[in-house]
Design a protein around this motif. Sequence first.
Motif, PDB file in Angstrom:
ATOM      1  N   ASN A 211       7.656   2.108   1.758  1.00 17.51           N
ATOM      2  CA  ASN A 211       6.629   2.890   2.447  1.00 17.51           C
ATOM      3  C   ASN A 211       5.227   2.284   2.393  1.00 17.51           C
ATOM      4  O   ASN A 211       4.448   2.451   3.323  1.00 17.51           O
TER       5      ASN A 211
ATOM      6  N   GLY B 292       4.554  -0.873   2.220  1.00 19.86           N
ATOM      7  CA  GLY B 292       4.528  -2.225   2.773  1.00 19.86           C
ATOM      8  C   GLY B 292       4.634  -3.319   1.727  1.00 19.86           C
ATOM      9  O   GLY B 292       4.381  -4.485   2.020  1.00 19.86           O
ATOM     10  N   GLY B 293       4.993  -2.945   0.523  1.00 19.87           N
ATOM     11  CA  GLY B 293       5.263  -3.975  -0.492  1.00 19.87           C
ATOM     12  C   GLY B 293       4.073  -4.364  -1.337  1.00 19.87           C
ATOM     13  O   GLY B 293       3.971  -5.505  -1.780  1.00 19.87           O
TER      14      GLY B 293
ATOM     15  N   CYS C 287       2.998  -2.524  -4.180  1.00 21.67           N
ATOM     16  CA  CYS C 287       2.996  -1.756  -5.426  1.00 21.67           C
ATOM     17  C   CYS C 287       2.152  -0.491  -5.299  1.00 21.67           C
ATOM     18  O   CYS C 287       1.367  -0.155  -6.172  1.00 21.67           O
ATOM     19  N   GLY C 288       2.347   0.203  -4.156  1.00 21.98           N
ATOM     20  CA  GLY C 288       1.579   1.418  -3.915  1.00 21.98           C
ATOM     21  C   GLY C 288       2.438   2.626  -3.644  1.00 21.98           C
ATOM     22  O   GLY C 288       1.955   3.639  -3.144  1.00 21.98           O
TER      23      GLY C 288
HETATM   24  S1  FES Z   1       7.158  -1.034  -1.233  1.00 23.49           S
HETATM   25 FE1  FES Z   1       5.771   0.323  -2.143  1.00 23.49          FE
HETATM   26  S2  FES Z   1       5.843  -0.266  -4.185  1.00 23.49           S
HETATM   27 FE2  FES Z   1       7.246  -1.609  -3.302  1.00 23.49          FE
END
Ligand code: FES
Length: 109
Positions: A42, A44-45, A47-48
């Motif tokens: 969600n 987009g990668g 760490c959120g």
């Molecule tokens: S995609 Fe949101 S923390 Fe990995």
Amino acid sequence: MKVFNVSFSFEQEGIAPVTLTGTEGESVLEIALENGIDIQHNCGGVCGCSTCHIYIEQGMENLPEISEKEEDFIDRAVNPRIESRLACQCEISGNISVRVPDQSQFLGH
Ligand code: FES
């Protein structure tokens, strides 16, 4: 450029395990998405969020150390365990095996 094996198994019934390859420094999320494996991501990668939550079955030592931020988001994931990680933060430096939680839990979210 080093290439490593990433084995995926799935909690969702009816999806066969598969072993893919990825290059050093690629994240498990990137490797999955490039190969048509849907892992929710969600934020987009970055760490959120906690939707890219996976379990590391083998090769935790071939991943970067977990950050506090990553730990915080894992606490909010469904069924976190000691071997939980966020797939977007799992940049590989060796072979690993991962287990993907049932992605149907995200339907309608
Ligand atoms: S995609 Fe949101 S923390 Fe990995």
